[in-house]
Design a protein around this motif. Structure first.
Motif, PDB file in Angstrom:
ATOM      1  N   SER A 101     119.823 106.354 -11.058  1.00 21.46           N
ATOM      2  CA  SER A 101     119.412 107.359 -10.636  1.00 21.46           C
ATOM      3  C   SER A 101     120.988 107.290  -9.372  1.00 21.46           C
ATOM      4  O   SER A 101     121.356 108.234  -9.298  1.00 21.46           O
ATOM      5  CB  SER A 101     118.326 107.291 -10.181  1.00 21.46           C
ATOM      6  OG  SER A 101     117.191 107.785 -11.466  1.00 21.46           O
ATOM      7  N   ASN A 115     115.960 110.095 -10.308  1.00 18.16           N
ATOM      8  CA  ASN A 115     116.816 111.440  -9.715  1.00 18.16           C
ATOM      9  C   ASN A 115     115.471 112.131  -9.015  1.00 18.16           C
ATOM     10  O   ASN A 115     115.280 113.478  -9.014  1.00 18.16           O
ATOM     11  CB  ASN A 115     117.154 111.724 -10.793  1.00 18.16           C
ATOM     12  CG  ASN A 115     118.715 111.168 -11.668  1.00 18.16           C
ATOM     13  OD1 ASN A 115     119.469 110.945 -10.530  1.00 18.16           O
ATOM     14  ND2 ASN A 115     118.480 111.682 -12.473  1.00 18.16           N
ATOM     15  N   SER A 152     118.508 108.386 -17.186  1.00 15.94           N
ATOM     16  CA  SER A 152     119.319 108.539 -15.836  1.00 15.94           C
ATOM     17  C   SER A 152     120.413 108.884 -15.275  1.00 15.94           C
ATOM     18  O   SER A 152     120.857 109.964 -14.044  1.00 15.94           O
ATOM     19  CB  SER A 152     119.548 106.973 -14.496  1.00 15.94           C
ATOM     20  OG  SER A 152     120.839 105.871 -15.301  1.00 15.94           O
TER      21      SER A 152
END
Length: 468
Positions: A101, A115, A152
């Motif tokens: 992320s 995220n 991600s």
């Protein structure tokens, strides 16, 4: 400062986050005079410690007489090289969701999140941004396509474990090429909600492929979802030594080759992520045969990417890992070379070996199994200790969750010279290498979240797409 106050007041600053952990500082250091890339191939060997990289290179040099693709790039000075930190918003030691992320969303998030920032922020994932720029996008992996690292780059979710929901998200996103394992999250018989995502993908215009031959035949005239195993793909060492798996399951390099073939048809370019996800799984299990040959499997995908990029001239290739794992290494002894040479002829992973052992196996059967497939000779007491680890339940079946990975690894270490620091992620700074347009902007040390804006700026993205 008291320890409690350090973590309350100074932890985010210590990790380099600032208030939000954005990549804003990086934009000031980026040279806009550098050449722009049309395409990006982002390769990540998940959970690759430095010992994994160098042992795979040693194995290839002395078994096959050639260096690994990755180290050969260093030897020939073809890439820019740097170190990268790997922290998350909640720890010096990241998990794959938070690490991915950082790249995918441009900010550090807490371990386990995809995220979703510490304060609930939901940055737009990077492949969605590149899709809005008109580029083709996709991911290929050796684990579930819904797993943390590919996800991600694609979605926002509070939990990396929500893989059934991520499979639904992919249906809506309609990315161009998504391939790996994870069929169980699409199969109505395996999903809790019994939704038939296989049918849903096919009915909405996806080319859903389940074998290597089906993948090779697909033309790429519609989105591709490749699902080659229920969970993760088999380890490379097990695939290459099983004719049926070799025929059915593509290697990471073969998936990468096919994805590039399809994605590169777009005149506006493409961005793809390639993950050697089972390197991480092998490290968690201290499974040396699986680790080294999956790293080599990943290295072959690096070769595919570099072959394309060197001919194309418009592609930025990024090669890295998200974190270390278990810090394996080849340790000194008077027989170090001879011991390590056992890895040249192994035919199976520890996982495969341990899954062949059934209740009722004798010590001699265990000894024969290890010697025939790994050239590891166990003592009677070692074989007995392995068998004692198998738990038989009320249904008469052993519990595979209790497979004795660590005891077996400790026994092997004495004969291979490969030792492990643990069985989990580490806070090591990691290798980061780049080739192609934009690589000249790589500085010697980067924070992981800085790669988000780096990739966007390298492709000439509008400022509105950058993290502030």
């Amino acid at each position: 400062m008291k320890r409690r106050e350090f973590f309350r007041n100074g932890f985010l600053t210590t990790l380099g986050l600032g208030a939000l952990g954005s990549a804003s500082a990086w934009g000031k250091e980026f040279s806009t005079n550098a050449a722009q890339a049309k395409n990006i191939i982002f390769l990540v060997s998940d959970g690759m410690s430095s010992g994994t990289l160098n042992m795979a290179d040693i194995l290839l040099r002395h078994k096959e007489g050639k260096p690994s693709q990755w180290i050969d790039l260093y030897e020939k000075n073809l890439v820019k090289r740097a170190l990268m930190d790997t922290a998350s918003a909640s720890s010096f030691v990241t998990d794959s969701a938070a690490a991915g992320s950082a790249w995918g969303g441009g900010m550090r998030v807490k371990n386990g999140s995809l995220n979703v920032g510490p304060n609930g922020e939901k940055p737009v994932p990077i492949l969605q941004k590149f899709k809005t720029m008109g580029k083709s996008v996709g991911c290929v992996t050796s684990v579930q396509i819904t797993h943390a690292t590919p996800a991600s780059f694609c979605v926002n979710n509070n939990s990396r474990n929500s893989m059934a929901d991520i499979a639904v998200d992919y249906l809506k996103l309609r990315f161009d090429v998504m391939m790996g394992g994870g069929l169980n999250f699409f199969d109505p018989k395996k999903r809790e909600d019994q939704r038939d995502l296989i049918q849903a993908y096919q009915q909405t215009g996806f080319d859903l492929v389940r074998t290597k031959s089906e993948m090779m035949k697909t033309k790429g005239d519609k989105p591709i979802m490749g699902l080659f195993a229920g969970d993760g793909l088999p380890y490379a060492i097990d695939r290459v030594n099983n004719p049926e798996l070799r025929e059915k399951v593509p290697s990471l390099a073969e998936m990468t080759q096919k994805a590039i073939e399809v994605l590169s048809k777009n005149q506006k370019g493409f961005v793809m992520q390639v993950e050697g996800g089972k390197v991480d799984w092998a490290a968690h299990g201290n499974d040396a045969p699986a680790l080294l040959y999956d790293q080599i499997d990943f290295d072959m995908a690096v070769g595919v990417a570099m072959d394309f990029a060197q001919k194309d001239k418009n592609t930025l290739v990024i090669i890295t890992t998200d974190h270390g794992n278990s810090n394996p290494g080849l340790f000194y002894s008077g027989q170090a070379n001879r011991n390590f040479e056992k890895m040249y002829a192994v035919k199976a992973s520890n996982e495969w070996i341990l899954n062949q052992i059934k209740p009722g196996f004798s010590n001699s059967q265990v000894i024969e199994l290890l010697e025939s497939h790994q050239n590891i000779v166990l003592k009677e007491e070692d074989a007995a200790a392995i068998l004692a680890s198998y738990k038989v339940g009320s249904d008469g079946m052993y519990n595979p969750q209790n497979l004795p990975f660590m005891p077996l690894a400790a026994m092997q270490s004495k004969q291979t010279g490969i030792y492990w620091a643990g069985s989990n992620h580490t806070a090591d700074y990691v290798e980061l290498a780049m080739f192609g347009p934009g690589s000249e902007n790589l500085k010697g040390f980067m924070k992981n979240f800085e790669l988000h804006n780096f990739m966007l700026q390298t492709c000439g993205a509008d400022a509105s797409l950058l993290m502030a």
